[in-house]
Scaffold this active site. Structure first.
Site, short mmCIF file in Angstrom:
data_model
loop_
_atom_site.label_atom_id
_atom_site.label_comp_id
_atom_site.label_asym_id
_atom_site.label_seq_id
_atom_site.Cartn_x
_atom_site.Cartn_y
_atom_site.Cartn_z
N CYS A 15 0.86 -1.39 -0.27
CA CYS A 15 0.35 -0.43 -0.19
C CYS A 15 0.94 1.51 -0.15
O CYS A 15 2.42 1.31 0.05
CB CYS A 15 -0.80 0.02 0.84
SG CYS A 15 0.14 0.32 3.09
N CYS A 18 3.33 1.74 2.73
CA CYS A 18 4.55 1.14 2.74
C CYS A 18 5.56 1.71 2.09
O CYS A 18 6.47 1.92 2.03
CB CYS A 18 4.39 0.05 1.82
SG CYS A 18 3.32 -1.51 2.61
N ASP A 418 11.24 24.45 -33.42
CA ASP A 418 11.90 24.18 -34.61
C ASP A 418 11.61 24.10 -35.76
O ASP A 418 10.74 23.69 -36.39
CB ASP A 418 13.10 23.62 -34.30
CG ASP A 418 14.29 23.73 -34.59
OD1 ASP A 418 14.56 25.26 -35.39
OD2 ASP A 418 15.04 22.67 -35.47
N ASP A 600 15.25 19.36 -31.91
CA ASP A 600 16.30 18.04 -32.14
C ASP A 600 17.17 17.02 -31.10
O ASP A 600 17.61 16.50 -31.26
CB ASP A 600 16.95 18.82 -33.36
CG ASP A 600 18.32 18.86 -32.86
OD1 ASP A 600 18.37 19.81 -31.47
OD2 ASP A 600 19.18 19.89 -34.33
N ASP A 604 19.50 22.60 -29.56
CA ASP A 604 18.35 22.98 -28.86
C ASP A 604 17.86 22.85 -27.48
O ASP A 604 17.23 23.72 -27.12
CB ASP A 604 16.65 22.96 -29.63
CG ASP A 604 16.36 23.14 -31.31
OD1 ASP A 604 17.43 23.93 -30.90
OD2 ASP A 604 16.20 22.17 -31.61
#
Length: 716
Positions: A15, A18, A418, A600, A604
């Site tokens: 759960c 935990c 771009d 790319d 960038d």
């Protein structure tokens, strides 16, 4: 500081409490800077300084906490279906035996209280022994002041069993009644929750099949060339440099480069592209992809865990082991939820006792509150949706680096694109040929000797038009100018327009190649960086989702403006340097926008890092998987709106799951605490059984809602 990220597959998490216990135990340790425990996948993601601590030390700490690293795959999530089956049979018999007299059904020994109770004890004890994992984990967790779901179940069933045992002993010592005995409730709680957890685990396996599907596509054997002959060997024995022979219909066993032959390969399992890709000498091939129709050989470059498909699988696994920001709220609630529930259960029982109700009624109230409030549904709400959503996106070649990236993608309201390589193909393409078309066979033959992108584009165009190359001789190449050659007894040139006193590039960004014969201009071939298929439709889909679209490029104003007009983009920024792109991202963020930057993944990178969501487009094989928040493994522009849609749909599913979980507890805890009895409704002595069933159903409802994402597939 040498920072290392490691994901551990552990056993025993049941759960959200935990998860909180693991994070609380490991977080303060020296050298550990971050801990993410995700109980839905039993994974713990740890970032640590390997100069201060080690992988082995972290494993030791996990084992000490009660969640040891799993040494092998667990096909049952720790839930033994045979033990559950035996428990179910015993519980059914016990329930019929215990409740039979209530419905007029005569059962043996019902007139002898101590014997009647002893039979129930004998049936319930094996069930609790088979379900001992609740007690083995739950009680120590309580003693360590980190109670979990197992604590609630062990307290609920344990108290019921002990109280019933007390009544049984009292009957043996002379009491004439065992009214209030609830061995059946103790057994039913353990059995119902065990069944519910097993069903939940099997459902989670369905949600988690994206990685397993990838890895099962790797063949077990392959043919390797040894001393000029093909020999079958296990794939595990392949080494870098081996030459592998692949026949039609076989899957490729490693990453490598084609050295002989020509074929087409189905790479849809990696990229989502349905059409096979032609592979010739020097082409890259990847593990798990299917060879469709030709035989070929390739040299192995990467094997095993170093292959591209393994990198993808690791990326999906790491995404499962991280948490979305929205999950932090659920984690904070879960961390204090179980102690709060125990307090409510005790106070409710004391309240009913003080009001004059008998101990059996108060005990039933306490057990019901403990059992019905297990926070499993709350903990499952986010990670299951993340797992299903990221797995579905991967089918289209969309990889999210982590859960946070998926969530943020759903909040995007501005996107920066771009131009070159994103909206355009990133390479020239012939758009028109004006003049004498009879020159094309000789030009095609000459350009086939050139490695220049313009020459390749002309050859591709001629092939598409069915042109057959002519014979040429005396080929010469002049850097930056063009080529000259002889054909049919005449000297020909194919070169830039400036050779003829005109401009090389027009205002609209089109490049012109002039063809001359014996010094006379005969034809002009016009090329431009072609717009990708679906670019305009993609921009339209993004706008329909309320997303503003901007194109930012380092190219000339005329070239960028032409591309933007063709794609339907009004916001244009040309002549931009990498730093300018980053500033544009910041400008939009200052305006309160959640920005997605698409590039790319290399040039960038500053803007990708600044953006709320950085998306790297490309073939997937030429990019670093860790360079962006989202990696697109193919050039399908429709994956941009799909990325947003999967983010939004997943975020919506998470909110639905959290609503279900919170509403469940908000409604059920007051009912279990006795609200119906305060309102004068009928009492039911077997409320703990209903509580156990309701708790299991709450988790299954969240799992079922998350699995609805598997059916979602954008229709474009």
């Amino acid at each position: 500081m040498a920072e290392t990220r490691k994901t551990f597959k552990v056993s025993g998490m049941s759960c959200a409490a935990c998860s909180a216990r693991i994070e609380k135990a490991l977080g303060p340790e020296d050298g550990i800077s971050s801990v993410d425990a995700v109980f839905s996948s039993n994974m713990v993601n740890v970032i640590y300084d390997d100069e201060v601590t080690s992988e082995e030390e972290i494993k030791r700490l996990l084992a000490k906490t009660g969640y040891p690293v799993a040494e092998k795959a667990d096909d049952g999530g720790g839930w033994d279906i045979r033990a559950i089956g035996v428990s179910a049979v015993l519980t059914i018999i016990l329930t019929i035996y215990a409740m039979g007299p209530m419905f007029g059904l005569g059962v043996p020994l019902e007139d002898t209280p101590w014997a009647y109770a002893l039979v129930q004890f004998a049936l319930a004890l094996p069930v609790l022994i088979l379900g001992r994992k609740f007690f083995v984990k739950g009680i120590p967790a309580l003693l360590h002041r980190s109670p979990t779901m197992d604590t609630l179940v062990s307290l609920g069933s344990g108290v019921a069993f002990l109280y019933s045992s007390y009544l049984m002993i009292a009957a043996m010592l002379g009491a004439d009644s065992v009214s209030g005995i609830c061995f059946d409730s103790a057994a039913m709680i353990v059995t119902l929750i065990s069944v519910g957890k097993w069903l939940e685990f099997r459902s989670r396996i369905r949600a988690d099949d994206a990685v397993s599907r990838l890895l099962t596509l790797i063949p077990e054997e392959t043919s390797v060339v040894r001393n000029g002959e093909e020999v079958r060997i296990p794939v595990s024995e392949l080494a870098v440099g081996d030459v592998v022979a692949v026949r039609p219909g076989e899957r490729i066993p490693a990453d490598g480069v084609v050295t002989e032959g020509k074929t087409s390969v189905d790479e849809s399992m990696l990229t989502g592209e349905p059409m096979p890709v032609i592979k010739e000498v020097d082409a890259k091939v990847f593990t798990g992809t299917m060879n469709v129709d030709g035989a070929f050989r390739f040299a192995v470059e990467r094997t095993g865990g170093d292959t591209f498909v393994s990198e993808i699988a690791n990326m999906l696994e790491e995404a499962k082991a991280t948490k979305a920001p929205v999950a932090r709220m659920a984690d904070r609630v879960a961390a204090i939820f179980v102690p709060t529930v125990i307090t409510i259960a005790v106070l409710a029982a004391l309240g009913w006792l003080l009001s004059g109700r008998d101990p059996t009624f108060a005990l039933n109230v306490m057990i019901s509150v403990l059992v019905i409030s297990c926070p499993c549904a709350l903990g499952l709400a986010t990670p299951l949706a993340i797992t299903v959503g990221s797995g579905k996106a991967a089918e289209h070649g969309i990889l999210f680096r982590d859960a946070e990236s998926l969530e943020r993608s759903g909040k995007v309201d501005a996107i920066i694109l771009d131009k070159t390589g994103t909206l355009t193909l990133g390479r020239p393409r012939v758009v028109s040929v004006d003049g004498d078309l009879n020159v094309l066979p000789a030009v095609m033959a000459a350009e086939s000797r050139s490695e220049h992108p313009v020459g390749k584009a002309i050859v591709e165009y001629c092939e598409s038009q069915g042109v057959e190359p002519a014979d040429i001789s005396d080929f010469e190449y002049t850097v930056g100018k063009g080529i000259s050659f002889s054909s049919g007894g005449a000297r020909m040139t194919a070169g830039s327009a400036e050779l003829f006193g005109s401009e090389h590039e027009s205002d609209d960004g089109t490049t012109h190649v002039v063809i001359s014969v014996a010094g006379e201009k005969r034809a002009v071939i016009s090329l431009s960086d072609g717009i990708r298929d679906g670019a305009a439709e993609t921009v339209s889909l993004l706008k329909d989702r309320g997303i503003s679209v901007t194109v930012v490029s380092g190219d000339s104003e005329s070239s960028v403006r032409r591309t933007a007009d063709l794609c339907g983009i009004e916001n244009v920024h040309a002549g931009a340097l990498p730093g300018d792109k980053t500033e544009r991202v910041k400008d939009l963020q200052v305006m309160g926008k959640n920005v997605m930057m698409v590039g790319d993944g290399i040039n960038d990178s500053p803007a990708l890092a600044q953006a709320d969501v950085g998306v790297a487009m490309g073939s997937g094989t030429n990019i670093a998987l860790g360079s962006a928040d989202v990696v697109l493994l193919n050039d399908d522009l429709y994956n941009l709106p799909r990325t947003v849609d999967y983010g939004r749909r997943t975020l919506k599913n998470i909110k639905e799951n959290l609503f279900l979980a919170f509403c469940y507890n908000a409604v059920c805890i007051p009912i279990a605490a006795g609200l119906p009895y305060l309102l004068g409704m009928a009492e039911f002595s077997h409320m703990p059984m209903l509580a156990a069933a309701a708790m299991s159903l709450s988790s299954l409802s969240v799992v079922t809602n998350a699995l609805r994402l598997r059916r979602y597939d954008p229709e474009y």
